[in-house]
Design a protein around this motif. Structure first.
Motif, short mmCIF file in Angstrom:
data_model
loop_
_atom_site.label_atom_id
_atom_site.label_comp_id
_atom_site.label_asym_id
_atom_site.label_seq_id
_atom_site.Cartn_x
_atom_site.Cartn_y
_atom_site.Cartn_z
N LEU A 1 2.56 4.14 -1.31
CA LEU A 1 1.25 4.52 -1.82
C LEU A 1 1.00 6.03 -1.77
O LEU A 1 -0.07 6.49 -2.14
N GLU A 2 1.98 6.80 -1.33
CA GLU A 2 1.78 8.24 -1.15
C GLU A 2 1.48 8.95 -2.46
O GLU A 2 0.78 9.95 -2.48
N HIS A 3 2.03 8.48 -3.57
CA HIS A 3 1.86 9.17 -4.85
C HIS A 3 0.93 8.40 -5.79
O HIS A 3 0.91 8.66 -6.99
N VAL A 4 0.14 7.48 -5.23
CA VAL A 4 -0.66 6.58 -6.06
C VAL A 4 -2.14 6.83 -5.88
O VAL A 4 -2.61 7.15 -4.78
N ASN A 5 -2.88 6.69 -6.96
CA ASN A 5 -4.34 6.77 -6.94
C ASN A 5 -4.88 5.65 -7.82
O ASN A 5 -4.79 5.71 -9.05
N PHE A 6 -5.43 4.61 -7.19
CA PHE A 6 -5.92 3.45 -7.95
C PHE A 6 -7.28 3.70 -8.61
O PHE A 6 -7.77 2.85 -9.35
N THR A 7 -7.89 4.84 -8.33
CA THR A 7 -9.20 5.13 -8.90
C THR A 7 -9.17 5.10 -10.41
O THR A 7 -10.03 4.49 -11.06
N VAL A 8 -8.17 5.76 -11.01
CA VAL A 8 -8.07 5.83 -12.46
C VAL A 8 -7.81 4.45 -13.05
O VAL A 8 -8.32 4.11 -14.12
N LEU A 9 -7.02 3.64 -12.35
CA LEU A 9 -6.71 2.29 -12.84
C LEU A 9 -7.97 1.47 -13.05
O LEU A 9 -8.16 0.84 -14.11
N PHE A 10 -8.88 1.49 -12.06
CA PHE A 10 -10.10 0.69 -12.16
C PHE A 10 -11.19 1.40 -12.96
O PHE A 10 -12.22 0.80 -13.27
N ILE B 1 0.55 4.19 -14.82
CA ILE B 1 1.86 3.54 -14.72
C ILE B 1 2.36 3.53 -13.28
O ILE B 1 2.91 2.53 -12.80
N HIS B 2 2.17 4.63 -12.56
CA HIS B 2 2.57 4.65 -11.15
C HIS B 2 1.75 3.65 -10.34
O HIS B 2 2.26 3.01 -9.41
N ALA B 3 0.48 3.52 -10.67
CA ALA B 3 -0.38 2.57 -9.95
C ALA B 3 0.05 1.14 -10.21
O ALA B 3 0.12 0.32 -9.29
N VAL B 4 0.34 0.82 -11.46
CA VAL B 4 0.78 -0.54 -11.81
C VAL B 4 2.09 -0.87 -11.12
O VAL B 4 2.28 -1.97 -10.58
N ALA B 5 3.02 0.08 -11.11
CA ALA B 5 4.31 -0.15 -10.44
C ALA B 5 4.13 -0.37 -8.94
O ALA B 5 4.83 -1.17 -8.33
N TYR C 1 10.09 -2.86 -20.27
CA TYR C 1 9.80 -1.45 -19.97
C TYR C 1 8.33 -1.28 -19.63
O TYR C 1 7.47 -2.13 -19.94
N LEU C 2 8.04 -0.16 -18.96
CA LEU C 2 6.68 0.33 -18.74
C LEU C 2 6.63 1.72 -19.36
O LEU C 2 7.28 2.64 -18.88
N LEU C 3 5.86 1.86 -20.44
CA LEU C 3 5.84 3.12 -21.18
C LEU C 3 4.41 3.64 -21.30
O LEU C 3 3.46 2.87 -21.42
#
Length: 452
Positions: free
Chosen positions: A209-218, A253-257, A287-289
Protein backbone atom coordinates in the motif's frame (compact mmCIF):
# COMPACT_ATOMS: atom_id res chain seq x y z
CA UNK A 1 51.43 -7.77 -4.94
CA UNK A 2 52.28 -6.14 -1.66
CA UNK A 3 50.39 -3.76 0.55
CA UNK A 4 51.19 -2.18 3.88
CA UNK A 5 49.17 -0.40 6.52
CA UNK A 6 50.81 2.34 8.61
CA UNK A 7 49.55 4.71 11.30
CA UNK A 8 50.30 8.39 11.60
CA UNK A 9 51.74 8.98 15.03
CA UNK A 10 50.54 12.55 15.38
CA UNK A 11 46.96 11.83 14.37
CA UNK A 12 45.51 8.84 16.22
CA UNK A 13 42.54 7.24 14.54
CA UNK A 14 43.84 7.91 11.04
CA UNK A 15 45.19 5.26 8.73
CA UNK A 16 47.12 5.55 5.50
CA UNK A 17 46.80 2.79 2.93
CA UNK A 18 49.72 2.41 0.52
CA UNK A 19 49.15 0.21 -2.48
CA UNK A 20 51.18 -1.24 -5.30
CA UNK A 21 48.50 -2.82 -7.41
CA UNK A 22 48.25 -4.67 -10.69
CA UNK A 23 45.55 -3.07 -12.81
CA UNK A 24 43.36 -5.30 -15.00
CA UNK A 25 43.49 -4.98 -18.75
CA UNK A 26 41.18 -2.69 -20.69
CA UNK A 27 39.17 -5.72 -21.82
CA UNK A 28 38.56 -6.78 -18.21
CA UNK A 29 37.62 -3.26 -17.25
CA UNK A 30 34.94 -3.12 -19.93
CA UNK A 31 32.96 -5.74 -18.09
CA UNK A 32 30.36 -5.16 -15.43
CA UNK A 33 32.40 -2.72 -13.36
CA UNK A 34 33.32 -0.65 -16.40
CA UNK A 35 29.68 -0.39 -17.39
CA UNK A 36 28.65 0.64 -13.90
CA UNK A 37 31.38 3.28 -13.75
CA UNK A 38 30.39 4.74 -17.11
CA UNK A 39 26.76 4.86 -16.04
CA UNK A 40 27.79 6.55 -12.80
CA UNK A 41 29.79 9.10 -14.78
CA UNK A 42 26.87 9.85 -17.06
CA UNK A 43 24.44 10.18 -14.14
CA UNK A 44 26.83 12.44 -12.28
CA UNK A 45 27.17 14.72 -15.29
CA UNK A 46 23.40 15.15 -15.37
CA UNK A 47 23.29 15.91 -11.65
CA UNK A 48 26.19 18.34 -11.44
CA UNK A 49 26.50 19.94 -14.84
CA UNK A 50 29.67 20.41 -16.83
CA UNK A 51 31.06 23.16 -14.66
CA UNK A 52 30.66 21.28 -11.42
CA UNK A 53 32.07 17.85 -12.08
CA UNK A 54 34.16 16.11 -9.47
CA UNK A 55 37.39 14.57 -10.63
CA UNK A 56 38.01 10.95 -9.74
CA UNK A 57 41.18 9.94 -7.91
CA UNK A 58 44.42 9.68 -9.80
CA UNK A 59 44.80 6.23 -11.35
CA UNK A 60 47.30 3.88 -9.77
CA UNK A 61 50.18 3.00 -12.05
CA UNK A 62 50.31 -0.61 -13.13
CA UNK A 63 53.25 -2.64 -11.97
CA UNK A 64 54.23 -5.95 -13.50
CA UNK A 65 51.98 -5.36 -16.50
CA UNK A 66 53.44 -4.76 -19.99
CA UNK A 67 50.68 -3.46 -22.28
CA UNK A 68 51.02 -3.31 -26.03
CA UNK A 69 50.80 0.46 -25.93
CA UNK A 70 51.45 2.62 -22.90
CA UNK A 71 48.24 4.12 -21.62
CA UNK A 72 46.79 5.52 -18.46
CA UNK A 73 43.70 4.18 -16.77
CA UNK A 74 40.76 6.40 -17.80
CA UNK A 75 39.20 8.65 -15.22
CA UNK A 76 35.53 8.34 -14.41
CA UNK A 77 33.29 10.88 -12.82
CA UNK A 78 31.12 9.47 -10.07
CA UNK A 79 28.37 10.80 -7.84
CA UNK A 80 28.83 10.97 -4.09
CA UNK A 81 27.14 8.28 -2.05
CA UNK A 82 25.63 9.00 1.36
CA UNK A 83 27.70 6.13 2.73
CA UNK A 84 29.98 3.48 1.29
CA UNK A 85 29.57 0.65 3.80
CA UNK A 86 27.40 -0.27 6.72
CA UNK A 87 28.90 -3.11 8.75
CA UNK A 88 28.32 -4.87 12.03
CA UNK A 89 31.51 -5.95 13.76
CA UNK A 90 31.19 -8.64 16.42
CA UNK A 91 33.69 -10.15 18.82
CA UNK A 92 34.17 -13.85 18.22
CA UNK A 93 36.10 -16.06 20.61
CA UNK A 94 39.29 -17.36 19.07
CA UNK A 95 39.68 -21.12 18.79
CA UNK A 96 41.63 -22.71 21.66
CA UNK A 97 42.08 -19.32 23.27
CA UNK A 98 40.35 -17.03 25.75
CA UNK A 99 40.87 -13.97 23.55
CA UNK A 100 38.35 -12.41 21.16
CA UNK A 101 38.80 -11.40 17.54
CA UNK A 102 36.66 -8.75 15.80
CA UNK A 103 35.03 -9.86 12.58
CA UNK A 104 32.35 -8.49 10.26
CA UNK A 105 29.07 -10.36 10.71
CA UNK A 106 26.98 -8.13 8.45
CA UNK A 107 27.90 -5.98 5.47
CA UNK A 108 25.84 -3.73 3.20
CA UNK A 109 26.19 -3.49 0.31
CA UNK A 110 27.81 -6.69 -0.78
CA UNK A 111 30.22 -5.94 -3.59
CA UNK A 112 29.72 -8.33 -6.49
CA UNK A 113 31.53 -8.51 -9.78
CA UNK A 114 34.82 -7.08 -8.55
CA UNK A 115 38.10 -8.06 -10.14
CA UNK A 116 40.87 -9.55 -8.02
CA UNK A 117 42.75 -6.40 -7.09
CA UNK A 118 39.49 -4.71 -6.07
CA UNK A 119 38.59 -7.63 -3.82
CA UNK A 120 42.01 -7.56 -2.19
CA UNK A 121 41.79 -3.83 -1.60
CA UNK A 122 38.32 -4.21 -0.07
CA UNK A 123 39.54 -6.99 2.22
CA UNK A 124 42.25 -4.68 3.58
CA UNK A 125 39.73 -1.89 4.10
CA UNK A 126 37.30 -4.19 5.92
CA UNK A 127 40.09 -5.57 8.09
CA UNK A 128 41.08 -2.03 9.03
CA UNK A 129 37.47 -1.28 9.95
CA UNK A 130 37.34 -4.21 12.37
CA UNK A 131 40.55 -3.04 14.06
CA UNK A 132 39.33 0.51 14.53
CA UNK A 133 35.93 -0.64 15.81
CA UNK A 134 37.75 -2.48 18.60
CA UNK A 135 41.09 -0.66 18.98
CA UNK A 136 41.29 -1.57 22.68
CA UNK A 137 42.71 -5.02 22.14
CA UNK A 138 41.44 -8.58 22.36
CA UNK A 139 41.18 -9.07 26.11
CA UNK A 140 37.41 -8.91 26.51
CA UNK A 141 35.17 -10.72 28.92
CA UNK A 142 31.43 -11.25 28.43
CA UNK A 143 29.35 -8.48 29.97
CA UNK A 144 25.80 -8.08 31.24
CA UNK A 145 25.92 -4.29 31.19
CA UNK A 146 27.77 -2.02 28.78
CA UNK A 147 26.92 1.67 28.22
CA UNK A 148 26.78 2.38 24.49
CA UNK A 149 29.41 4.73 23.15
CA UNK A 150 29.89 6.55 19.87
CA UNK A 151 33.22 7.44 18.28
CA UNK A 152 34.82 7.99 14.89
CA UNK A 153 38.01 7.27 12.96
CA UNK A 154 39.50 8.22 9.58
CA UNK A 155 40.93 6.06 6.80
CA UNK A 156 43.38 7.97 4.60
CA UNK A 157 44.32 6.65 1.15
CA UNK A 158 47.69 7.10 -0.53
CA UNK A 159 46.23 9.84 -2.74
CA UNK A 160 45.13 11.81 0.32
CA UNK A 161 41.42 11.05 0.06
CA UNK A 162 39.71 10.23 3.34
CA UNK A 163 36.86 8.09 4.44
CA UNK A 164 35.23 8.57 7.82
CA UNK A 165 34.18 5.78 10.10
CA UNK A 166 31.30 6.39 12.50
CA UNK A 167 30.86 3.73 15.17
CA UNK A 168 28.45 2.91 17.93
CA UNK A 169 29.36 0.10 20.32
CA UNK A 170 26.72 -1.57 22.46
CA UNK A 171 25.61 -4.92 23.80
CA UNK A 172 23.65 -6.95 21.25
CA UNK A 173 20.15 -8.11 22.13
CA UNK A 174 20.01 -11.21 24.23
CA UNK A 175 20.27 -12.54 27.76
CA UNK A 176 23.23 -13.34 29.92
CA UNK A 177 26.82 -12.18 29.61
CA UNK A 178 27.98 -11.41 26.08
CA UNK A 179 30.62 -9.27 24.35
CA UNK A 180 29.64 -5.95 22.75
CA UNK A 181 29.37 -5.37 19.03
CA UNK A 182 29.86 -2.29 16.86
CA UNK A 183 27.72 -0.73 14.15
CA UNK A 184 29.93 1.18 11.73
CA UNK A 185 29.17 3.48 8.79
CA UNK A 186 31.95 4.34 6.33
CA UNK A 187 31.37 7.54 4.37
CA UNK A 188 33.31 10.21 2.55
CA UNK A 189 31.03 12.78 4.19
CA UNK A 190 32.22 14.46 7.38
CA UNK A 191 28.91 14.53 9.27
CA UNK A 192 29.59 13.13 12.72
CA UNK A 193 26.53 14.80 14.23
CA UNK A 194 24.28 13.09 11.68
CA UNK A 195 25.84 9.64 11.67
CA UNK A 196 26.11 9.52 15.45
CA UNK A 197 22.31 9.20 15.61
CA UNK A 198 22.30 5.94 13.69
CA UNK A 199 18.70 6.46 12.63
CA UNK A 200 16.58 3.31 12.42
CA UNK A 201 14.61 2.94 9.19
CA UNK A 202 12.22 0.03 8.87
CA UNK A 203 9.84 -1.13 6.19
CA UNK A 204 6.74 -3.18 6.98
CA UNK A 205 6.62 -6.75 5.75
CA UNK A 206 3.43 -5.92 3.84
CA UNK A 207 4.30 -2.82 1.85
CA UNK A 208 1.90 -3.14 -1.06
CA UNK A 209 0.00 0.00 0.00
CA UNK A 210 3.02 2.31 0.08
CA UNK A 211 2.43 3.65 -3.45
CA UNK A 212 -1.38 3.54 -3.38
CA UNK A 213 -4.03 6.19 -2.80
CA UNK A 214 -7.62 4.90 -2.84
CA UNK A 215 -9.05 8.42 -2.62
CA UNK A 216 -9.04 8.90 -6.40
CA UNK A 217 -10.57 5.45 -6.94
CA UNK A 218 -13.68 6.28 -4.89
CA UNK A 219 -13.82 9.77 -6.33
CA UNK A 220 -14.20 8.38 -9.84
CA UNK A 221 -16.25 5.25 -9.09
CA UNK A 222 -19.04 4.28 -6.73
CA UNK A 223 -18.55 1.38 -4.32
CA UNK A 224 -20.71 -0.86 -6.53
CA UNK A 225 -18.62 0.05 -9.58
CA UNK A 226 -15.37 -0.62 -7.70
CA UNK A 227 -16.58 -4.12 -6.86
CA UNK A 228 -17.50 -4.77 -10.50
CA UNK A 229 -14.02 -3.69 -11.59
CA UNK A 230 -12.52 -5.86 -8.85
CA UNK A 231 -14.56 -8.86 -10.00
CA UNK A 232 -13.34 -8.49 -13.59
CA UNK A 233 -9.76 -8.06 -12.39
CA UNK A 234 -9.89 -11.18 -10.22
CA UNK A 235 -10.84 -13.24 -13.27
CA UNK A 236 -7.99 -11.63 -15.26
CA UNK A 237 -10.01 -10.00 -18.00
CA UNK A 238 -9.08 -7.23 -20.44
CA UNK A 239 -9.73 -3.90 -18.72
CA UNK A 240 -9.16 -0.38 -20.07
CA UNK A 241 -9.56 2.80 -18.03
CA UNK A 242 -10.30 6.08 -19.82
CA UNK A 243 -9.54 9.52 -18.34
CA UNK A 244 -8.29 12.96 -19.32
CA UNK A 245 -5.69 13.31 -16.56
CA UNK A 246 -2.55 11.16 -16.58
CA UNK A 247 -2.41 11.19 -12.78
CA UNK A 248 -5.91 9.77 -12.54
CA UNK A 249 -5.08 6.88 -14.85
CA UNK A 250 -1.92 5.88 -13.03
CA UNK A 251 -3.43 6.16 -9.53
CA UNK A 252 -6.53 4.19 -10.46
CA UNK A 253 -4.64 1.29 -12.03
CA UNK A 254 -2.21 1.00 -9.11
CA UNK A 255 -5.15 1.10 -6.70
CA UNK A 256 -7.05 -1.62 -8.57
CA UNK A 257 -3.95 -3.83 -8.68
CA UNK A 258 -3.47 -3.35 -4.92
CA UNK A 259 -6.98 -4.70 -4.23
CA UNK A 260 -5.72 -8.12 -5.35
CA UNK A 261 -3.29 -8.53 -2.45
CA UNK A 262 -1.93 -11.09 -1.53
CA UNK A 263 -2.17 -11.97 -5.22
CA UNK A 264 -0.34 -10.11 -7.96
CA UNK A 265 -1.53 -9.16 -11.45
CA UNK A 266 0.57 -11.32 -13.80
CA UNK A 267 -0.37 -9.89 -17.18
CA UNK A 268 0.24 -6.65 -19.10
CA UNK A 269 -0.09 -3.58 -16.89
CA UNK A 270 0.43 -0.15 -18.50
CA UNK A 271 -0.96 2.74 -16.40
CA UNK A 272 -0.57 5.18 -19.30
CA UNK A 273 -0.45 3.85 -22.85
CA UNK A 274 1.57 6.12 -25.20
CA UNK A 275 -0.28 7.02 -28.39
CA UNK A 276 2.34 5.27 -30.50
CA UNK A 277 1.61 1.99 -28.63
CA UNK A 278 -2.18 2.24 -28.75
CA UNK A 279 -2.38 -0.99 -30.76
CA UNK A 280 -1.73 -2.84 -27.51
CA UNK A 281 -5.48 -2.58 -26.87
CA UNK A 282 -5.94 -5.18 -29.61
CA UNK A 283 -4.00 -7.81 -27.68
CA UNK A 284 -6.14 -10.90 -26.95
CA UNK A 285 -4.52 -11.52 -23.57
CA UNK A 286 -5.56 -10.03 -20.19
CA UNK A 287 -4.36 -6.51 -19.42
CA UNK A 288 -4.87 -3.42 -17.26
CA UNK A 289 -4.44 -0.34 -19.45
CA UNK A 290 -4.83 3.40 -18.95
CA UNK A 291 -5.77 5.36 -22.09
CA UNK A 292 -6.26 9.11 -22.42
CA UNK A 293 -9.81 9.99 -23.41
CA UNK A 294 -8.67 11.83 -26.54
CA UNK A 295 -7.52 8.41 -27.85
CA UNK A 296 -10.84 6.70 -27.20
CA UNK A 297 -11.62 6.65 -30.92
CA UNK A 298 -8.56 4.46 -31.47
CA UNK A 299 -9.91 1.80 -29.12
CA UNK A 300 -11.79 0.10 -31.93
CA UNK A 301 -12.00 -3.39 -30.45
CA UNK A 302 -14.55 -3.06 -27.64
CA UNK A 303 -15.63 -6.68 -27.44
CA UNK A 304 -14.65 -9.00 -24.59
CA UNK A 305 -13.38 -6.19 -22.40
CA UNK A 306 -14.38 -3.88 -19.58
CA UNK A 307 -14.03 -0.26 -20.74
CA UNK A 308 -14.21 2.08 -17.74
CA UNK A 309 -14.73 5.84 -18.15
CA UNK A 310 -13.31 7.78 -15.22
CA UNK A 311 -14.15 11.25 -16.55
CA UNK A 312 -16.31 13.71 -14.63
CA UNK A 313 -18.49 14.46 -17.67
CA UNK A 314 -19.18 10.81 -18.52
CA UNK A 315 -22.62 9.61 -19.56
CA UNK A 316 -21.99 6.19 -18.10
CA UNK A 317 -19.12 4.45 -16.37
CA UNK A 318 -18.92 1.22 -18.36
CA UNK A 319 -18.65 1.92 -22.10
CA UNK A 320 -18.20 -1.80 -22.74
CA UNK A 321 -18.57 -4.81 -20.45
CA UNK A 322 -19.10 -8.55 -20.32
CA UNK A 323 -22.43 -8.05 -18.57
CA UNK A 324 -21.85 -10.49 -15.70
CA UNK A 325 -19.68 -8.29 -13.47
CA UNK A 326 -22.35 -8.05 -10.77
CA UNK A 327 -22.69 -11.84 -10.54
CA UNK A 328 -19.02 -12.90 -10.37
CA UNK A 329 -18.47 -12.48 -6.63
CA UNK A 330 -20.45 -14.64 -4.16
CA UNK A 331 -23.56 -12.68 -3.24
CA UNK A 332 -23.17 -12.89 0.54
CA UNK A 333 -19.53 -11.82 0.48
CA UNK A 334 -20.31 -9.04 -1.97
CA UNK A 335 -22.95 -7.69 0.39
CA UNK A 336 -20.47 -7.72 3.28
CA UNK A 337 -17.93 -5.80 1.20
CA UNK A 338 -20.49 -3.22 0.12
CA UNK A 339 -21.54 -2.62 3.72
CA UNK A 340 -17.95 -2.26 4.97
CA UNK A 341 -16.94 0.14 2.19
CA UNK A 342 -20.11 2.26 2.43
CA UNK A 343 -19.55 2.70 6.18
CA UNK A 344 -16.04 4.09 5.78
CA UNK A 345 -15.53 7.56 7.22
CA UNK A 346 -14.96 10.40 4.81
CA UNK A 347 -12.40 12.44 6.79
CA UNK A 348 -9.59 9.90 6.80
CA UNK A 349 -5.93 10.37 6.00
CA UNK A 350 -4.53 8.51 2.99
CA UNK A 351 -2.91 5.88 5.25
CA UNK A 352 -6.10 5.37 7.26
CA UNK A 353 -8.24 5.13 4.13
CA UNK A 354 -5.87 2.59 2.60
CA UNK A 355 -6.19 0.37 5.67
CA UNK A 356 -9.98 0.70 5.80
CA UNK A 357 -10.43 -0.03 2.09
CA UNK A 358 -7.97 -2.93 1.89
CA UNK A 359 -9.53 -4.77 4.85
CA UNK A 360 -12.77 -5.97 3.11
CA UNK A 361 -10.80 -7.25 0.12
CA UNK A 362 -8.36 -9.12 2.35
CA UNK A 363 -11.29 -10.66 4.19
CA UNK A 364 -12.82 -11.67 0.87
CA UNK A 365 -9.75 -13.74 0.00
CA UNK A 366 -9.53 -15.11 3.55
CA UNK A 367 -13.10 -16.41 3.33
CA UNK A 368 -12.80 -17.80 -0.19
CA UNK A 369 -9.30 -19.30 -0.40
CA UNK A 370 -7.86 -18.86 3.09
CA UNK A 371 -7.90 -22.60 3.71
CA UNK A 372 -5.31 -23.28 0.98
CA UNK A 373 -2.52 -24.36 3.37
CA UNK A 374 -4.56 -27.38 4.55
CA UNK A 375 -4.43 -28.77 1.02
CA UNK A 376 -0.71 -28.53 0.40
CA UNK A 377 0.50 -32.07 1.00
CA UNK A 378 3.86 -33.85 0.86
CA UNK A 379 4.04 -36.39 -1.95
CA UNK A 380 6.57 -38.81 -3.39
CA UNK A 381 9.91 -40.10 -2.21
CA UNK A 382 11.40 -36.63 -2.20
CA UNK A 383 8.54 -35.29 -0.08
CA UNK A 384 7.58 -32.58 -2.56
CA UNK A 385 4.78 -30.19 -1.59
CA UNK A 386 1.79 -30.51 -3.91
CA UNK A 387 -1.44 -28.49 -3.89
CA UNK A 388 -4.57 -30.65 -4.06
CA UNK A 389 -6.68 -28.31 -6.16
CA UNK A 390 -9.81 -30.46 -6.52
CA UNK A 391 -10.06 -31.30 -2.82
CA UNK A 392 -9.42 -27.64 -2.03
CA UNK A 393 -12.47 -26.21 -3.79
CA UNK A 394 -14.71 -29.16 -3.00
CA UNK A 395 -14.16 -28.48 0.70
CA UNK A 396 -16.02 -25.16 0.36
CA UNK A 397 -19.55 -25.52 1.72
CA UNK A 398 -21.16 -22.49 0.05
CA UNK A 399 -22.24 -23.33 -3.49
CA UNK A 400 -21.80 -19.77 -4.79
CA UNK A 401 -18.36 -19.43 -3.18
CA UNK A 402 -17.31 -22.81 -4.56
CA UNK A 403 -18.45 -21.74 -8.03
CA UNK A 404 -16.33 -18.57 -7.81
CA UNK A 405 -13.26 -20.34 -6.43
CA UNK A 406 -13.40 -22.96 -9.18
CA UNK A 407 -12.89 -20.13 -11.68
CA UNK A 408 -10.40 -18.17 -9.61
CA UNK A 409 -7.98 -21.09 -9.13
CA UNK A 410 -7.57 -21.21 -12.91
CA UNK A 411 -5.98 -17.75 -12.99
CA UNK A 412 -2.26 -17.15 -13.28
CA UNK A 413 -2.20 -15.00 -10.15
CA UNK A 414 -3.51 -17.88 -8.02
CA UNK A 415 -1.25 -20.37 -9.77
CA UNK A 416 1.85 -18.26 -9.03
CA UNK A 417 0.78 -17.85 -5.41
CA UNK A 418 0.46 -21.60 -4.97
CA UNK A 419 3.78 -22.23 -6.71
CA UNK A 420 5.42 -20.07 -4.07
CA UNK A 421 3.78 -22.13 -1.33
CA UNK A 422 4.80 -25.43 -2.94
CA UNK A 423 8.39 -24.23 -3.25
CA UNK A 424 8.56 -23.22 0.42
CA UNK A 425 8.72 -19.50 -0.35
CA UNK A 426 7.60 -17.92 2.90
CA UNK A 427 6.16 -14.58 1.71
CA UNK A 428 2.43 -15.49 1.74
CA UNK A 429 2.78 -17.37 5.04
CA UNK A 430 4.34 -14.53 7.02
CA UNK A 431 2.47 -11.46 5.82
CA UNK A 432 -0.76 -9.79 6.77
CA UNK A 433 -2.83 -12.29 4.75
CA UNK A 434 -1.58 -15.13 6.90
CA UNK A 435 -2.33 -13.14 10.06
CA UNK A 436 -5.85 -12.42 8.85
CA UNK A 437 -6.41 -16.13 8.19
CA UNK A 438 -5.35 -16.99 11.75
CA UNK A 439 -7.57 -14.25 13.21
CA UNK A 440 -10.52 -15.43 11.12
CA UNK A 441 -10.22 -19.06 12.24
CA UNK A 442 -9.82 -18.05 15.90
CA UNK A 443 -12.95 -15.94 15.69
CA UNK A 444 -14.82 -18.73 13.94
CA UNK A 445 -13.71 -21.19 16.63
CA UNK A 446 -14.94 -18.90 19.42
CA UNK A 447 -18.34 -18.59 17.73
CA UNK A 448 -18.63 -22.37 17.44
CA UNK A 449 -17.69 -22.83 21.10
CA UNK A 450 -20.39 -20.38 22.19
CA UNK A 451 -23.00 -22.28 20.18
CA UNK A 452 -22.12 -25.49 21.98
Amino acid sequence: MSETVTRRRKQPGQMKLKSRLTIPSREDECGRQGALQRFSAMWSSFRRGKGDRVKGPEPIEAEGLVPDKPSRQPRYVSGQYFFEYLVVVSLKKAEESSSYEPEITYQFPKRDGMVRFQKEKEEITLKAITLFCFPDGINWTPLTHYPSETFSFVLTEIDGSRRNGYCRRLLPEGKGARPPEAYCIISTLACFGLFSKIIRLTRPLDSWLEHVNFTVLFKCLTVEEVLQVFAATVLERRIIFIADELGTLSQIIHAVAALLHPFTWQHTLIPIVPEILIDVVMAPTPYLLGVQKRLLGLVTDQSDMLLVDLSEDKNGTFLASFGDERAILPKKLQTEMLEALNNRQQALSVEELNQVVSEPFLQFFVKTVGHYSSYVKYRGVEEQRVFEKRSFYKAIQSKSTRHFVKKFIQTQMFDLFIQGVEQHQCGPQQGIFHRKIIEYHRKKKRVMEKKH
